[in-house]
Design a protein around this motif. Structure first.
Motif, PDB file in Angstrom:
ATOM      1  N   PRO A  35       0.820  -1.218   0.000  1.00  0.00           N
ATOM      2  CA  PRO A  35       0.000   0.000   0.000  1.00  0.00           C
ATOM      3  C   PRO A  35       0.854   1.269   0.000  1.00  0.00           C
ATOM      4  CG  PRO A  35      -0.699  -1.503   1.736  1.00  0.00           C
ATOM      5  CD  PRO A  35       0.564  -2.052   1.167  1.00  0.00           C
ATOM      6  N   LEU A  36       2.002   1.221   0.672  1.00  0.00           N
ATOM      7  CA  LEU A  36       2.891   2.393   0.719  1.00  0.00           C
ATOM      8  C   LEU A  36       3.495   2.645  -0.660  1.00  0.00           C
ATOM      9  CD1 LEU A  36       4.716   1.501   4.074  1.00  0.00           C
ATOM     10  CD2 LEU A  36       2.864   3.143   3.743  1.00  0.00           C
ATOM     11  N   LEU A  37       3.966   1.581  -1.311  1.00  0.00           N
ATOM     12  CA  LEU A  37       4.533   1.699  -2.659  1.00  0.00           C
ATOM     13  C   LEU A  37       3.474   2.205  -3.630  1.00  0.00           C
ATOM     14  CD1 LEU A  37       6.679  -1.501  -3.329  1.00  0.00           C
ATOM     15  CD2 LEU A  37       7.444   0.882  -3.218  1.00  0.00           C
ATOM     16  N   HIS A  38       2.268   1.644  -3.514  1.00  0.00           N
ATOM     17  CA  HIS A  38       1.152   2.003  -4.384  1.00  0.00           C
ATOM     18  C   HIS A  38       0.855   3.499  -4.270  1.00  0.00           C
ATOM     19  CE1 HIS A  38      -3.172   2.115  -5.559  1.00  0.00           C
ATOM     20  NE2 HIS A  38      -2.748   1.277  -6.475  1.00  0.00           N
ATOM     21  N   ARG A  39       0.827   3.975  -3.029  1.00  0.00           N
ATOM     22  CA  ARG A  39       0.557   5.380  -2.738  1.00  0.00           C
ATOM     23  C   ARG A  39       1.652   6.277  -3.332  1.00  0.00           C
ATOM     24  NH1 ARG A  39      -3.124   8.983  -2.049  1.00  0.00           N
ATOM     25  NH2 ARG A  39      -2.388  10.792  -0.921  1.00  0.00           N
ATOM     26  N   LEU A  40       2.895   5.868  -3.075  1.00  0.00           N
ATOM     27  CA  LEU A  40       4.057   6.634  -3.540  1.00  0.00           C
ATOM     28  C   LEU A  40       4.054   6.763  -5.061  1.00  0.00           C
ATOM     29  CD1 LEU A  40       6.906   7.808  -2.529  1.00  0.00           C
ATOM     30  CD2 LEU A  40       7.820   5.625  -3.299  1.00  0.00           C
ATOM     31  N   VAL A  41       3.877   5.625  -5.750  1.00  0.00           N
ATOM     32  CA  VAL A  41       3.907   5.605  -7.211  1.00  0.00           C
ATOM     33  C   VAL A  41       2.769   6.440  -7.787  1.00  0.00           C
ATOM     34  CG1 VAL A  41       3.547   4.093  -9.201  1.00  0.00           C
ATOM     35  CG2 VAL A  41       5.134   3.419  -7.398  1.00  0.00           C
ATOM     36  N   ASN A  42       1.580   6.376  -7.160  1.00  0.00           N
ATOM     37  CA  ASN A  42       0.437   7.114  -7.681  1.00  0.00           C
ATOM     38  C   ASN A  42       0.579   8.614  -7.466  1.00  0.00           C
ATOM     39  OD1 ASN A  42      -0.979   5.018  -8.846  1.00  0.00           O
ATOM     40  ND2 ASN A  42      -1.909   4.426  -6.914  1.00  0.00           N
ATOM     41  N   VAL A  43       1.157   9.023  -6.347  1.00  0.00           N
ATOM     42  CA  VAL A  43       1.393  10.448  -6.111  1.00  0.00           C
ATOM     43  C   VAL A  43       2.424  10.957  -7.129  1.00  0.00           C
ATOM     44  CG1 VAL A  43       2.369  12.116  -4.490  1.00  0.00           C
ATOM     45  CG2 VAL A  43       0.709  10.449  -3.679  1.00  0.00           C
ATOM     46  N   LEU A  44       3.461  10.164  -7.371  1.00  0.00           N
ATOM     47  CA  LEU A  44       4.477  10.531  -8.373  1.00  0.00           C
ATOM     48  C   LEU A  44       3.841  10.632  -9.761  1.00  0.00           C
ATOM     49  CD1 LEU A  44       7.666   8.458  -7.413  1.00  0.00           C
ATOM     50  CD2 LEU A  44       7.343  10.934  -7.291  1.00  0.00           C
ATOM     51  N   GLY A  45       3.019   9.627 -10.113  1.00  0.00           N
ATOM     52  CA  GLY A  45       2.351   9.606 -11.414  1.00  0.00           C
ATOM     53  C   GLY A  45       1.440  10.808 -11.593  1.00  0.00           C
ATOM     54  N   TYR A  46       0.789  11.204 -10.513  1.00  0.00           N
ATOM     55  CA  TYR A  46      -0.104  12.363 -10.519  1.00  0.00           C
ATOM     56  C   TYR A  46       0.685  13.642 -10.728  1.00  0.00           C
ATOM     57  CZ  TYR A  46      -3.346  15.830  -8.506  1.00  0.00           C
ATOM     58  OH  TYR A  46      -4.134  16.923  -8.279  1.00  0.00           O
ATOM     59  N   LYS A  47       1.787  13.764  -9.985  1.00  0.00           N
ATOM     60  CA  LYS A  47       2.618  14.970 -10.092  1.00  0.00           C
ATOM     61  C   LYS A  47       3.256  15.086 -11.480  1.00  0.00           C
ATOM     62  CE  LYS A  47       3.848  15.972  -5.296  1.00  0.00           C
ATOM     63  NZ  LYS A  47       2.725  16.690  -4.862  1.00  0.00           N
ATOM     64  N   MET A  48       3.551  13.920 -12.089  1.00  0.00           N
ATOM     65  CA  MET A  48       4.148  13.928 -13.426  1.00  0.00           C
ATOM     66  C   MET A  48       3.097  14.146 -14.507  1.00  0.00           C
ATOM     67  SD  MET A  48       6.737  10.748 -12.835  1.00  0.00           S
ATOM     68  CE  MET A  48       6.719  10.323 -14.555  1.00  0.00           C
ATOM     69  N   GLY A  49       1.841  14.136 -14.091  1.00  0.00           N
ATOM     70  CA  GLY A  49       0.764  14.383 -15.052  1.00  0.00           C
ATOM     71  C   GLY A  49       0.289  13.137 -15.771  1.00  0.00           C
ATOM     72  N   ALA A  50       0.797  11.944 -15.369  1.00  0.00           N
ATOM     73  CA  ALA A  50       0.381  10.701 -16.035  1.00  0.00           C
ATOM     74  C   ALA A  50      -0.963  10.209 -15.506  1.00  0.00           C
ATOM     75  CB  ALA A  50       1.447   9.622 -15.861  1.00  0.00           C
ATOM     76  N   LYS A  51      -1.281  10.569 -14.263  1.00  0.00           N
ATOM     77  CA  LYS A  51      -2.543  10.128 -13.660  1.00  0.00           C
ATOM     78  C   LYS A  51      -3.403  11.331 -13.291  1.00  0.00           C
ATOM     79  CE  LYS A  51      -3.407   6.917 -10.661  1.00  0.00           C
ATOM     80  NZ  LYS A  51      -4.177   5.737 -10.954  1.00  0.00           N
ATOM     81  N   ASP A  52      -4.732  11.159 -13.401  1.00  0.00           N
ATOM     82  CA  ASP A  52      -5.657  12.263 -13.108  1.00  0.00           C
ATOM     83  C   ASP A  52      -5.861  12.469 -11.619  1.00  0.00           C
ATOM     84  OD1 ASP A  52      -5.968  12.464 -15.814  1.00  0.00           O
ATOM     85  OD2 ASP A  52      -7.756  11.184 -15.875  1.00  0.00           O
ATOM     86  N   VAL A  53      -5.696  11.406 -10.839  1.00  0.00           N
ATOM     87  CA  VAL A  53      -5.917  11.472  -9.389  1.00  0.00           C
ATOM     88  C   VAL A  53      -4.728  10.828  -8.680  1.00  0.00           C
ATOM     89  CG1 VAL A  53      -8.456  11.485  -9.411  1.00  0.00           C
ATOM     90  CG2 VAL A  53      -7.237   9.316  -9.579  1.00  0.00           C
ATOM     91  N   PRO A  54      -4.401  11.315  -7.455  1.00  0.00           N
ATOM     92  CA  PRO A  54      -3.221  10.775  -6.765  1.00  0.00           C
ATOM     93  C   PRO A  54      -3.479   9.465  -6.027  1.00  0.00           C
ATOM     94  CG  PRO A  54      -4.112  12.596  -5.499  1.00  0.00           C
ATOM     95  CD  PRO A  54      -4.989  12.455  -6.730  1.00  0.00           C
ATOM     96  N   TRP A  55      -4.424   8.599  -6.478  1.00  0.00           N
ATOM     97  CA  TRP A  55      -4.604   7.293  -5.865  1.00  0.00           C
ATOM     98  C   TRP A  55      -4.797   6.225  -6.931  1.00  0.00           C
ATOM     99  CZ3 TRP A  55      -8.242  11.231  -4.601  1.00  0.00           C
ATOM    100  CH2 TRP A  55      -9.442  11.171  -5.316  1.00  0.00           C
TER     101      TRP A  55
END
Ligand code: CTP
Ligand code: MG
Length: 187
Positions: free
Chosen positions: A167-187
């Motif tokens: 869950p920690l890795l999942h959270r970290l990767v999704n926040v990074l993906g969000y900040k990089m603009g690859a994901k619409d939401v940080p989860w």
């Protein structure tokens, strides 16, 4: 074997299951797996599950597994970093990668059934669907590999470590993906 070595080596062997979900974000965008079909008033899976994401994500995980295999072989690392003999090791690698995306698809199926829209947050499910799928499919296709590498000889403690870390890795990767603009939401 030292507990830290066990923990990190099981994480290493699980990496082909951890990459595909992030890779799918990059490969996604094509036709949805459910082909737009609905069931009971909601989409079967939704637009977030695409064929290109499924295939690109699976191949990325398999490719990562082959790279890890090469690194372990070239450096002569041996156990517990060894994925097993080639080409047999391709089966668990492929199962980890495909299984993680099938688990993710199963998660979306459940989310749609309880009325959650695409991209809506589903605690626990979002963080564990892919790991359950990955380990589940690998247990089915490569039972002895799974037992030898992820359960026996204390490896089960490494598996528990990965379960806690996920869950920690999942959270970290999704926040990074969000900040990089690859994901619409940080989860
Ligand atoms: N993705 C994809 N194909 C897949 C899995 C993921 O194309 N098989 C891409 C989609 O662009 C998706 C993104 O990766 O939007 C993030 O994946 P995920 O968070 O699992 O999907 P969500 O859009 O949040 O949809 P859901 O609510 O169904 O989980
Ligand atoms: Mg999501």
């Amino acid at each position: 074997m030292h507990p830290v070595i066990i923990a990190i080596s099981v994480l290493w062997l699980t990496l082909p299951a951890l990459l595909p979900n992030s890779a799918a974000v990059i490969f996604g965008g094509g036709a949805p797996v459910d082909m737009g079909r609905s069931w009971g008033g909601s989409r079967l899976l939704g637009d977030g599950k695409t064929w290109t994401g499924l295939m690109g994500g699976t191949l990325s995980g398999l490719l990562l597994g082959m790279m890890l295999y090469l690194i372990a072989t070239l450096l002569g690392l041996g156990e517990p970093w060894d994925f097993g003999g080639f080409p047999d090791c391709l089966v668990p690698m492929f199962s980890l990668a495909l299984g993680s995306l099938l688990g993710d698809i199963g998660g979306s199926f459940l989310k749609r059934r309880i009325g959650l829209a695409r991209g809506a947050k589903a605690p626990v499910l979002d963080q564990y669907d892919f790991l359950i799928g990955a380990y589940g499919l690998t247990l089915l296709t490569s039972t002895s590999w799974f037992m030898d590498h992820l359960v026996n000889g204390g490896a089960i403690y490494g598996l528990l470590f990965v379960v806690i870390l996920t869950p920690l890795l999942h959270r970290l990767v999704n926040v990074l993906g969000y900040k990089m603009g690859a994901k619409d939401v940080p989860w």
